[in-house]
Structure formats: C-alpha cells, structure tokens
Write a protein that holds these residues in place. Structure first.
Motif, PDB file in Angstrom:
ATOM      1  N   GLY A 127       7.778  -3.554   4.777  1.00  0.00           N
ATOM      2  CA  GLY A 127       8.595  -4.412   3.622  1.00  0.00           C
ATOM      3  C   GLY A 127       6.976  -4.804   3.504  1.00  0.00           C
ATOM      4  N   LEU A 128       5.858  -4.408   4.470  1.00  0.00           N
ATOM      5  CA  LEU A 128       4.817  -4.996   4.239  1.00  0.00           C
ATOM      6  C   LEU A 128       4.005  -4.373   4.377  1.00  0.00           C
ATOM      7  CD1 LEU A 128       5.026  -6.044   8.666  1.00  0.00           C
ATOM      8  CD2 LEU A 128       5.489  -7.223   6.449  1.00  0.00           C
ATOM      9  N   ALA A 129       2.477  -4.849   3.392  1.00  0.00           N
ATOM     10  CA  ALA A 129       0.585  -4.129   3.066  1.00  0.00           C
ATOM     11  C   ALA A 129       0.492  -4.346   4.084  1.00  0.00           C
ATOM     12  CB  ALA A 129       1.555  -4.848   1.625  1.00  0.00           C
ATOM     13  N   ALA A 130      -1.107  -3.384   3.561  1.00  0.00           N
ATOM     14  CA  ALA A 130      -2.240  -3.899   4.552  1.00  0.00           C
ATOM     15  C   ALA A 130      -2.990  -3.680   3.636  1.00  0.00           C
ATOM     16  CB  ALA A 130      -2.332  -2.058   4.989  1.00  0.00           C
ATOM     17  N   VAL A 131      -4.545  -4.732   4.438  1.00  0.00           N
ATOM     18  CA  VAL A 131      -5.465  -5.413   3.327  1.00  0.00           C
ATOM     19  C   VAL A 131      -5.964  -4.145   2.661  1.00  0.00           C
ATOM     20  CG1 VAL A 131      -8.200  -6.077   3.359  1.00  0.00           C
ATOM     21  CG2 VAL A 131      -6.116  -7.202   5.125  1.00  0.00           C
ATOM     22  N   GLY A 132      -6.713  -2.995   2.978  1.00  0.00           N
ATOM     23  CA  GLY A 132      -6.650  -2.076   2.370  1.00  0.00           C
ATOM     24  C   GLY A 132      -6.753  -1.262   0.721  1.00  0.00           C
ATOM     25  N   ARG A 165       1.601  -0.790  10.474  1.00  0.00           N
ATOM     26  CA  ARG A 165       1.458   0.830  10.835  1.00  0.00           C
ATOM     27  C   ARG A 165       1.734   0.853  10.088  1.00  0.00           C
ATOM     28  NH1 ARG A 165       1.362   2.951  15.475  1.00  0.00           N
ATOM     29  NH2 ARG A 165       2.359   1.281  17.308  1.00  0.00           N
ATOM     30  N   ARG A 166       0.826   2.114   9.850  1.00  0.00           N
ATOM     31  CA  ARG A 166       0.761   3.186   8.195  1.00  0.00           C
ATOM     32  C   ARG A 166       0.039   4.396   9.166  1.00  0.00           C
ATOM     33  NH1 ARG A 166       3.054  -0.018   6.732  1.00  0.00           N
ATOM     34  NH2 ARG A 166       3.259  -1.272   5.088  1.00  0.00           N
ATOM     35  N   ASP A 167      -0.591   5.050   9.123  1.00  0.00           N
ATOM     36  CA  ASP A 167      -0.796   6.334  10.035  1.00  0.00           C
ATOM     37  C   ASP A 167      -2.020   5.892  11.258  1.00  0.00           C
ATOM     38  OD1 ASP A 167      -0.222   8.183   8.170  1.00  0.00           O
ATOM     39  OD2 ASP A 167      -2.244   8.623   7.363  1.00  0.00           O
ATOM     40  N   GLU A 168      -2.447   4.521  11.528  1.00  0.00           N
ATOM     41  CA  GLU A 168      -3.036   3.639  12.463  1.00  0.00           C
ATOM     42  C   GLU A 168      -2.238   2.337  12.176  1.00  0.00           C
ATOM     43  OE1 GLU A 168      -6.882   3.495  12.093  1.00  0.00           O
ATOM     44  OE2 GLU A 168      -6.735   4.122  10.089  1.00  0.00           O
ATOM     45  N   TYR A 480     -11.358  13.581  -4.145  1.00  0.00           N
ATOM     46  CA  TYR A 480     -10.977  12.608  -2.975  1.00  0.00           C
ATOM     47  C   TYR A 480      -9.520  12.292  -3.606  1.00  0.00           C
ATOM     48  CZ  TYR A 480     -10.155   7.189  -4.809  1.00  0.00           C
ATOM     49  OH  TYR A 480      -9.805   6.359  -3.771  1.00  0.00           O
ATOM     50  N   ARG A 481      -8.495  11.461  -3.067  1.00  0.00           N
ATOM     51  CA  ARG A 481      -7.560  11.232  -2.737  1.00  0.00           C
ATOM     52  C   ARG A 481      -6.938   9.938  -2.730  1.00  0.00           C
ATOM     53  NH1 ARG A 481      -4.981  14.468   1.648  1.00  0.00           N
ATOM     54  NH2 ARG A 481      -2.967  14.427   0.696  1.00  0.00           N
ATOM     55  N   THR A 482      -5.883   9.692  -3.065  1.00  0.00           N
ATOM     56  CA  THR A 482      -5.626   8.607  -3.165  1.00  0.00           C
ATOM     57  C   THR A 482      -3.897   8.210  -2.611  1.00  0.00           C
ATOM     58  OG1 THR A 482      -4.254   8.137  -5.128  1.00  0.00           O
ATOM     59  CG2 THR A 482      -6.464   7.500  -5.200  1.00  0.00           C
ATOM     60  N   PHE A 483      -3.773   6.974  -1.746  1.00  0.00           N
ATOM     61  CA  PHE A 483      -2.066   6.658  -1.323  1.00  0.00           C
ATOM     62  C   PHE A 483      -1.681   5.795  -1.197  1.00  0.00           C
ATOM     63  CE2 PHE A 483      -5.436   9.321   1.674  1.00  0.00           C
ATOM     64  CZ  PHE A 483      -4.814   9.855   2.056  1.00  0.00           C
ATOM     65  N   CYS A 484      -0.401   5.590  -1.704  1.00  0.00           N
ATOM     66  CA  CYS A 484       0.102   4.541  -2.385  1.00  0.00           C
ATOM     67  C   CYS A 484       0.482   3.267  -0.859  1.00  0.00           C
ATOM     68  CB  CYS A 484       2.121   4.703  -2.456  1.00  0.00           C
ATOM     69  SG  CYS A 484       2.465   5.828  -3.174  1.00  0.00           S
ATOM     70  N   GLY A 485      -0.372   3.467   0.124  1.00  0.00           N
ATOM     71  CA  GLY A 485      -0.175   2.096   0.738  1.00  0.00           C
ATOM     72  C   GLY A 485       1.772   1.892   1.351  1.00  0.00           C
ATOM     73  N   THR A 486       2.227   2.236   1.794  1.00  0.00           N
ATOM     74  CA  THR A 486       3.590   2.157   2.008  1.00  0.00           C
ATOM     75  C   THR A 486       4.012   2.743   3.298  1.00  0.00           C
ATOM     76  OG1 THR A 486       4.661   3.260   0.204  1.00  0.00           O
ATOM     77  CG2 THR A 486       4.811   1.506   0.035  1.00  0.00           C
TER      78      THR A 486
END
Length: 486
Positions: A127-132, A165-168, A480-486
């Motif tokens: 349920g959270l999100a990161a700054v990036g 917590r994502r990959d880090e 370039y690769r992008t990610f969903c951020g979840t």
C-alpha cells in the motif's frame, strides 16, 4: 485530526452517489512528513492557499492524515484486464479518493492520494510508494499538461519518513494528484460484473453528468456516453503518439472515461524512433509497445462496450450491433487526429492533398526508424531545415540519398517552420534526465528535479544554457527499462 473547513471545501459526491463502488477508508499515519514539491499554480487553481499547504495542517491534507470534518475518503473499487487477463476485483490498493473540490472555473476535480497505505484492495501489496516513482509521476504528468495533453495533475509529493521495501529499502512518499475523476473502464467492468443493472445505470449517469453532459439529451444516452469516450480516447492516444509518449501499462483499469492520461507507472518518452519500443520491465511480449497503443486503446474500448451492453438496448443482439457500430468510429477518429497532428508537426499547408501528406508522413517515419533518429529532436531539426539550414535534419539520418529525396518533396510543399515550432517541443522528460533527477532526489538533492520540472513545463521554449536538456541520451545510457514502483 481535522483541518479547518474554511481552508478547503471537500465534497463527497462519488462516496455518496456510488457507495457500492468504494470502501470508506483512512490514510495511514506519516511518521515524519516532509513536503518535497508543491505545485503552487495548481493549488491556486483549486482555491487552495499554497502557503497554508506548506504548514503542518496543509501537509496533513496532502497526506490524508488531517481532513476537514465531514470528509469521506474512500478506496475505489474497479475490475480490469491486466495484460489481457481479467481480474474481477482490483481497486485502489494503495490509493484514496479524499473527495472533490471545485476549481476556479467551477469544475469538479478529484483530490486523490497514491501511496497512502494498504486498503482492502491491496491484495499482497504494502500500500506504499517510494519517493522516486511519485516524483516521476509528478514531472511526467506536469510535462504532459504543458504539452496540452489531457492528464491527471500532480499537486504535491510528501516524503512520509517511512522506509519502503522494494529491491532495497527506499524512502517512502505520498503523491497528491488531481483529476476530472478517477472513473475508469474498469469501474464499468466491476459494476457490470455485479449483475446490478441499477448500479451500472447510476455509474453511467454519474459519468455522463460529470464528463459528457451532452450525452444526456441523446435518444440513447448510454450509447452516446460510449461514443464520447471513444472520441476522447482516439484524440488522447493520437496526442500520445505525436509526442512519443509510451504509457507502458494500458490495462483497462488505467483508461479513464474522461479521456485523461492516468497512472504514470512504467511510462517513458521515445528516444530513437521505433514503433516496437517497450520500456516496461514487465511487458515481456510488447503488448503495450509504442506502436501498439492505438490497437490496445480500441481493445480496451471494446471491453467498455461489453460492460455497457445492458444499458444500450434491452435486446442483446441489437445492443451488440449498436456497440460494434460505435466502436467502428475509433479507427477513423484516431486516424484523423493522428494525421492532423502529423501535418502540423511537419508544417504542411492546409490545402495539401491528403494522399501527398500521408505519403510524406509515412516515408519520414520509415526513414526515422531505419536510422534510429531521436523522435523529439527530429521535428525541431526539420523546422531549421525549412528555414534554410539544409544540414540540420540531414545529419540525423544514415540514408542520405533517400532523405534528400524526401526533403526535396517536403520542402516543395512550403512547410511553415514557425507553425512547427509551436507544436514540436524542444524539451520532454528525457529518460536519462528523469533518472538523473530521481537518483539525486532520493539521495536528498532536489535541485536536479526542480530544474527538470522547470524545463519540461516550458516545452516549446529554447533557453540558453539548457542545451543538454534538449539533447538525446548519451551513448553510454544504454537500454532503458522502467518499473511500476510497487
């Protein structure tokens, strides 16, 4: 905790009119909220005082932790086809609709959070999100707005003081965004799946009143609603294609009824022109590649038509016949919007024969793909060529004989370079610059992010000292690769 109601009038139209499509919910607390970026101009348009939004009470509003008395925040329910597979229950797993505000033009606008904590729709997510990723949505959505492309807007990003917590472990954040509404194709899929025709009717009537009021007076208002959404999406996707925007995750729950771009997850802008371009790390088969976007939009609209069938006509066969006929308008409407955009990008005169214009556009794109020409730089270089700098665009191509032949025929039409400069941006959120700005911001330096926002929100303006913001990615930037951020 509540904020004083004289600071904001927060309405609950969706929460009260469509309670069946939402769950009342509250945002999670923020241990140490810090405002990272605030869109002062948008705040003023919404009747909100930017100075107040910078106070603890204002930041409480922006994180959903301090709302006016009587506010009714909800997590919205919707279904959706994700990469073609149907999920009957998605919904706002990490988002909340705080309510609606009335802007300076008297329009109703959603105030919505992303990254505000787990909801009953979160499934396995935190349920959270990161700054990036939240800063990415801010800069890209505001760039899209500056380009004149319908979009949700970003009001603020607040760091929560919580690690995600994502990959880090990453610093957490909440994005506050604004939209005409958050009604999606998936909203209608969810309502239709309940089998409750009254609910589906209420949803459709709500959408008509909010977005397409002209449909209310039609002989078949719900078919007219579908027609309006088809037209809005045809125009929107043509605009995406003209600037080289790749959405990256065109699931049906990410297609709005309003015709606004929504959910900037693994999005990016084209570097080298190639219709097969895919940036999203999870799009293994290229379903949502740049060139597939019009096809996917039409497919998504077919899913909306299926959901609306009970309202189009009581006779299902007749309803299908009418829906298919309406959906058939998408391709010509998209083609007309795309052709008009490309004619303008090339500065072609209004009276030029359509067949000549189409040939020039098609041949240019083949040449651009073959030579891997930077999409954004190309059209500004062509404008310089139209002003007499023959090498400005020629130097971008490998097939000099073919491009010389094309250029001679294009220049013979009398292209208008001033008109070209009015529609062809100097600056878009180039992928290497976005990553550079986000890396710095996560490390605590917001300077590169703030400079990038300043540049891309004046996309047609050439300013001394900003040459690197108009240049293609360096060779060492790589794939370039992008990610969903979840």
């Amino acid at each position: 905790m509540s904020v004083t109601s004289d600071r904001i009038a927060l309405h609950g139209h969706f929460a009260s009119e469509l309670a069946d499509l939402s769950v009342p919910w509250q945002a999670e607390g923020t241990p140490d909220p810090q405002l990272l970026v605030l869109n002062d101009r948008l705040a003023a348009d919404l009747g909100l005082d930017p100075d107040w939004l910078r106070t603890p009470d204002g930041i409480g509003l922006l994180t959903g932790t301090a709302l006016p008395d009587g506010a009714t925040p909800v997590a919205q329910a919707y279904a959706g086809h994700q990469f073609g597979g149907y999920s009957p229950r998605l919904g706002d797993g990490r988002a909340l609709l705080l309510g609606e505000v009335v802007d300076a033009d008297g329009r109703l606008r959603d105030l919505h959070l992303k990254g505000s904590g787990r909801t009953p729709f979160a499934r396995g997510g935190d349920g959270l999100a990161a700054v990036g990723p939240m800063l990415r949505e801010y800069v890209v959505s505001e760039a899209m707005h500056a380009l004149g492309i319908p979009t949700t807007r970003s009001l603020a990003v607040v760091a929560t003081g919580r690690r995600v917590r994502r990959d880090e472990l990453l610093p957490g954040a909440v994005l506050t965004r604004v939209a005409s509404s958050h009604l999606r194709v998936g909203s209608f899929q969810y309502a239709a799946a309940t089998g409750d025709r009254a609910l589906l009717t209420r949803l459709a009537d709500h959408a008509i009143a909010r977005h397409h009021p002209q449909a209310a007076g039609a002989a078949r208002p719900h078919l007219a609603l579908f027609d309006a959404v088809v037209a809005a999406q045809a125009s929107l996707v043509a605009a995406w294609m003209s600037v080289g925007f790749v959405h990256g995750v065109m699931n049906t729950d990410n297609m709005t009824i309003s015709g606004e771009t929504i959910d900037y997850g693994p999005c990016a802008f084209l570097d080298a022109f190639d219709p097969a371009t895919v940036y999203s790390s999870i799009d293994h088969d290229g379903r949502y590649s740049y060139g597939n976007q019009p096809v996917v939009a039409e497919w998504n609209l077919a899913r909306l038509a299926e959901a609306l069938l009970p309202l189009i006509d009581d006779d299902q066969d007749r309803a299908v016949e009418l829906a298919v006929e309406s959906l058939g308008a998408f391709r010509p409407q998209y083609s007309a919007a795309w052709s008009a955009a490309m004619r303008t990008k090339l500065g072609l005169p209004a009276g030029l024969d359509d067949a000549v214009a189409t040939t020039l556009v098609d041949e240019l794109l083949v040449l651009a793909e073959r030579s891997q020409v930077d999409h954004t730089s190309l059209y500004r270089a062509l404008a310089a060529s139209a002003r007499g700098d023959a090498d400005a665009a020629r130097g971008l191509f490998l097939d000099l004989r073919d491009v010389d032949d094309w250029s001679a025929r294009w220049l013979a039409t009398g292209p208008d370079p001033d008109a070209m400069d009015r529609v062809n941006p100097v600056h878009v959120p180039r992928n290497h610059l976005v990553e550079e700005a986000l890396d710095a911001a996560v490390a605590g330096d917001l300077g590169p992010f703030e400079r990038l926002v300043d540049v891309v929100t004046s996309p047609y303006e050439t300013r001394p000292g900003l040459e690197r913001y108009a240049a293609p990615a360096p060779d060492d930037f790589g794939r370039y690769r992008t990610f969903c951020g979840t």
